[in-house]
Design a protein around this motif. Structure first.
Motif, PDB file in Angstrom:
ATOM      1  N   PHE A   1       0.955  -1.175   0.059  1.00  0.00           N
ATOM      2  CA  PHE A   1       0.012   0.144   0.115  1.00  0.00           C
ATOM      3  C   PHE A   1       0.773   1.331   0.117  1.00  0.00           C
ATOM      4  O   PHE A   1       2.018   1.309   0.353  1.00  0.00           O
ATOM      5  N   ARG A   2       0.281   2.426  -0.504  1.00  0.00           N
ATOM      6  CA  ARG A   2       1.010   3.690  -0.411  1.00  0.00           C
ATOM      7  C   ARG A   2       0.000   4.831  -0.288  1.00  0.00           C
ATOM      8  O   ARG A   2      -1.131   4.772  -1.288  1.00  0.00           O
ATOM      9  N   ARG A   3       0.172   5.951   0.574  1.00  0.00           N
ATOM     10  CA  ARG A   3      -0.702   6.840   0.734  1.00  0.00           C
ATOM     11  C   ARG A   3       0.380   8.053   0.745  1.00  0.00           C
ATOM     12  O   ARG A   3       1.292   8.159   1.403  1.00  0.00           O
ATOM     13  N   GLU A   4      -0.217   8.954   0.105  1.00  0.00           N
ATOM     14  CA  GLU A   4       0.615  10.309   0.154  1.00  0.00           C
ATOM     15  C   GLU A   4      -0.156  11.491   0.226  1.00  0.00           C
ATOM     16  O   GLU A   4      -1.482  11.673  -0.081  1.00  0.00           O
ATOM     17  N   PHE A   5       0.313  12.285   0.915  1.00  0.00           N
ATOM     18  CA  PHE A   5      -0.249  13.651   1.555  1.00  0.00           C
ATOM     19  C   PHE A   5       0.715  14.704   1.043  1.00  0.00           C
ATOM     20  O   PHE A   5       1.764  14.775   1.327  1.00  0.00           O
ATOM     21  N   ARG A   6      -0.096  15.834   0.252  1.00  0.00           N
ATOM     22  CA  ARG A   6       0.873  16.981   0.160  1.00  0.00           C
ATOM     23  C   ARG A   6       0.941  17.760   1.390  1.00  0.00           C
ATOM     24  O   ARG A   6       0.150  17.811   2.205  1.00  0.00           O
ATOM     25  N   LEU A   7       2.035  18.267   1.652  1.00  0.00           N
ATOM     26  CA  LEU A   7       2.517  19.367   2.442  1.00  0.00           C
ATOM     27  C   LEU A   7       2.882  20.421   2.158  1.00  0.00           C
ATOM     28  O   LEU A   7       3.068  20.923   1.082  1.00  0.00           O
ATOM     29  N   PRO A   8       2.381  21.552   3.074  1.00  0.00           N
ATOM     30  CA  PRO A   8       2.786  22.911   2.635  1.00  0.00           C
ATOM     31  C   PRO A   8       4.270  23.319   2.607  1.00  0.00           C
ATOM     32  O   PRO A   8       5.251  22.395   2.986  1.00  0.00           O
ATOM     33  N   GLU A   9       4.527  24.189   1.729  1.00  0.00           N
ATOM     34  CA  GLU A   9       5.852  24.695   1.742  1.00  0.00           C
ATOM     35  C   GLU A   9       6.691  24.835   2.976  1.00  0.00           C
ATOM     36  O   GLU A   9       6.192  25.485   3.918  1.00  0.00           O
ATOM     37  N   GLY A  10       7.898  24.371   2.935  1.00  0.00           N
ATOM     38  CA  GLY A  10       8.680  24.742   4.365  1.00  0.00           C
ATOM     39  C   GLY A  10       8.411  23.602   5.557  1.00  0.00           C
ATOM     40  O   GLY A  10       9.296  23.544   6.424  1.00  0.00           O
ATOM     41  N   VAL A  11       7.624  22.430   5.182  1.00  0.00           N
ATOM     42  CA  VAL A  11       7.517  21.407   6.300  1.00  0.00           C
ATOM     43  C   VAL A  11       8.629  20.260   5.896  1.00  0.00           C
ATOM     44  O   VAL A  11       8.620  19.845   4.599  1.00  0.00           O
ATOM     45  N   THR A  12       9.505  20.076   6.848  1.00  0.00           N
ATOM     46  CA  THR A  12      10.397  18.970   6.597  1.00  0.00           C
ATOM     47  C   THR A  12      10.250  17.742   7.512  1.00  0.00           C
ATOM     48  O   THR A  12       9.431  17.770   8.315  1.00  0.00           O
ATOM     49  N   GLY A  13      11.073  16.960   7.341  1.00  0.00           N
ATOM     50  CA  GLY A  13      10.964  15.593   8.359  1.00  0.00           C
ATOM     51  C   GLY A  13      11.022  15.884   9.855  1.00  0.00           C
ATOM     52  O   GLY A  13      10.601  15.233  10.457  1.00  0.00           O
ATOM     53  N   ASP A  14      11.683  17.056  10.055  1.00  0.00           N
ATOM     54  CA  ASP A  14      12.071  17.592  11.544  1.00  0.00           C
ATOM     55  C   ASP A  14      10.396  17.855  12.173  1.00  0.00           C
ATOM     56  O   ASP A  14      10.297  18.156  13.187  1.00  0.00           O
ATOM     57  N   ASN A  15       9.484  18.235  11.256  1.00  0.00           N
ATOM     58  CA  ASN A  15       8.225  18.601  11.671  1.00  0.00           C
ATOM     59  C   ASN A  15       7.327  17.559  11.734  1.00  0.00           C
ATOM     60  O   ASN A  15       6.187  17.750  12.235  1.00  0.00           O
ATOM     61  N   VAL A  16       7.782  16.134  11.512  1.00  0.00           N
ATOM     62  CA  VAL A  16       6.784  15.071  11.675  1.00  0.00           C
ATOM     63  C   VAL A  16       7.498  13.982  12.601  1.00  0.00           C
ATOM     64  O   VAL A  16       8.811  13.718  12.772  1.00  0.00           O
ATOM     65  N   GLU A  17       6.386  13.683  13.302  1.00  0.00           N
ATOM     66  CA  GLU A  17       6.826  12.289  14.176  1.00  0.00           C
ATOM     67  C   GLU A  17       5.662  11.486  14.122  1.00  0.00           C
ATOM     68  O   GLU A  17       4.365  11.922  13.775  1.00  0.00           O
ATOM     69  N   ALA A  18       5.800  10.091  14.424  1.00  0.00           N
ATOM     70  CA  ALA A  18       4.664   9.181  14.058  1.00  0.00           C
ATOM     71  C   ALA A  18       4.687   8.158  15.230  1.00  0.00           C
ATOM     72  O   ALA A  18       5.729   7.700  15.636  1.00  0.00           O
ATOM     73  N   ASP A  19       3.587   7.461  15.386  1.00  0.00           N
ATOM     74  CA  ASP A  19       3.499   6.505  16.607  1.00  0.00           C
ATOM     75  C   ASP A  19       2.340   5.642  16.340  1.00  0.00           C
ATOM     76  O   ASP A  19       1.832   5.708  15.369  1.00  0.00           O
ATOM     77  N   TYR A  20       2.469   4.436  17.021  1.00  0.00           N
ATOM     78  CA  TYR A  20       1.652   3.419  16.382  1.00  0.00           C
ATOM     79  C   TYR A  20       1.252   2.772  17.929  1.00  0.00           C
ATOM     80  O   TYR A  20       1.886   2.345  18.674  1.00  0.00           O
ATOM     81  N   ASP A  21      -0.160   2.528  17.845  1.00  0.00           N
ATOM     82  CA  ASP A  21      -0.888   1.937  18.940  1.00  0.00           C
ATOM     83  C   ASP A  21      -2.124   1.247  18.680  1.00  0.00           C
ATOM     84  O   ASP A  21      -3.036   1.834  18.145  1.00  0.00           O
ATOM     85  N   ARG A  22      -2.143   0.130  18.860  1.00  0.00           N
ATOM     86  CA  ARG A  22      -3.426  -0.794  18.820  1.00  0.00           C
ATOM     87  C   ARG A  22      -4.003  -0.776  17.313  1.00  0.00           C
ATOM     88  O   ARG A  22      -5.199  -0.360  17.026  1.00  0.00           O
ATOM     89  N   GLY A  23      -3.135  -0.776  16.149  1.00  0.00           N
ATOM     90  CA  GLY A  23      -3.585  -1.082  15.050  1.00  0.00           C
ATOM     91  C   GLY A  23      -3.638   0.470  14.356  1.00  0.00           C
ATOM     92  O   GLY A  23      -4.182   0.664  13.156  1.00  0.00           O
ATOM     93  N   LEU A  24      -3.464   1.520  15.087  1.00  0.00           N
ATOM     94  CA  LEU A  24      -3.664   2.852  14.600  1.00  0.00           C
ATOM     95  C   LEU A  24      -2.075   3.715  14.392  1.00  0.00           C
ATOM     96  O   LEU A  24      -1.444   3.523  15.315  1.00  0.00           O
ATOM     97  N   LEU A  25      -1.755   3.976  13.252  1.00  0.00           N
ATOM     98  CA  LEU A  25      -0.727   4.875  12.934  1.00  0.00           C
ATOM     99  C   LEU A  25      -1.009   6.450  12.978  1.00  0.00           C
ATOM    100  O   LEU A  25      -1.896   6.746  12.340  1.00  0.00           O
ATOM    101  N   ARG A  26      -0.501   7.161  13.878  1.00  0.00           N
ATOM    102  CA  ARG A  26      -0.772   8.469  14.103  1.00  0.00           C
ATOM    103  C   ARG A  26       0.438   9.299  13.694  1.00  0.00           C
ATOM    104  O   ARG A  26       1.614   9.103  14.176  1.00  0.00           O
ATOM    105  N   VAL A  27       0.336  10.149  12.369  1.00  0.00           N
ATOM    106  CA  VAL A  27       1.533  10.932  12.093  1.00  0.00           C
ATOM    107  C   VAL A  27       1.081  12.360  12.291  1.00  0.00           C
ATOM    108  O   VAL A  27       0.154  12.859  11.866  1.00  0.00           O
ATOM    109  N   ARG A  28       1.908  12.930  13.120  1.00  0.00           N
ATOM    110  CA  ARG A  28       1.811  14.356  13.694  1.00  0.00           C
ATOM    111  C   ARG A  28       2.824  15.425  12.722  1.00  0.00           C
ATOM    112  O   ARG A  28       3.941  14.947  12.642  1.00  0.00           O
TER     113      ARG A  28
END
Length: 153
Positions: free
Chosen positions: A98-125
């Motif tokens: 599978f593959r899901r893509e989401f467009r990001l606003p200009e200036g957002v880098t990997g430093d702005n993103v964090e992810a956690d997984y709990d009970r079957g849900l992946l949350r990307v902030r």
């Protein structure tokens, strides 16, 4: 004749909304093969952040999922094992890549993103996507003579 007064912050608010809309819009690069596994996603605001939640039950999160930021895109991809098909009478559980893509606003880098997984849900902030409008500031106008503006000729 009435004068039209433009609020200078209207364009800023419109830009923030447009950036958020770009982030939440699904890319055309979703796997659309018949029977392909496409994890459902919810996107919501949390203060200045945007949180994307994907349903990924039954996935080895350490070996089966990649979260990447590149060229103004957040990509979540991976593979879910559908299980053995031996003796299956009825199958609704989808598996595969599978593959899901989401467009990001200009200036957002990997430093702005964090992810956690709990009970079957992946949350990307994605932090700092929704920026607060700058508060208006009153600017004092000074004249040439001692700080007072002269109106006399």
């Amino acid at each position: 004749m009435a004068l039209a007064v433009r609020d200078p912050f209207t364009s800023l608010i419109k830009q923030i909304d447009a950036d958020f809309d770009l982030l939440t819009r699904r890319s055309t690069r979703v796997n659309t093969r018949a029977g392909a596994f496409v994890p459902p996603a919810d996107v919501h605001r949390d203060g200045e952040d945007v949180v994307i939640t994907l349903e990924l039950p039954g996935i080895d999160i350490e070996n089966g999922v990649d979260v990447e930021v590149s060229e103004r895109k957040l990509t979540v991809s991976g593979n879910r094992d559908a299980g053995a098909e031996d003796g299956a009478v009825f199958r609704e559980l989808r598996g595969g890549e599978f593959r899901r893509e989401f467009r990001l606003p200009e200036g957002v880098t990997g430093d702005n993103v964090e992810a956690d997984y709990d009970r079957g849900l992946l949350r990307v902030r994605v932090r700092g996507v929704v920026r607060k409008p700058v508060e208006p500031a009153k600017i004092k106008v000074r004249g040439i003579e001692g700080g007072a503006v002269s109106t006399e000729n």
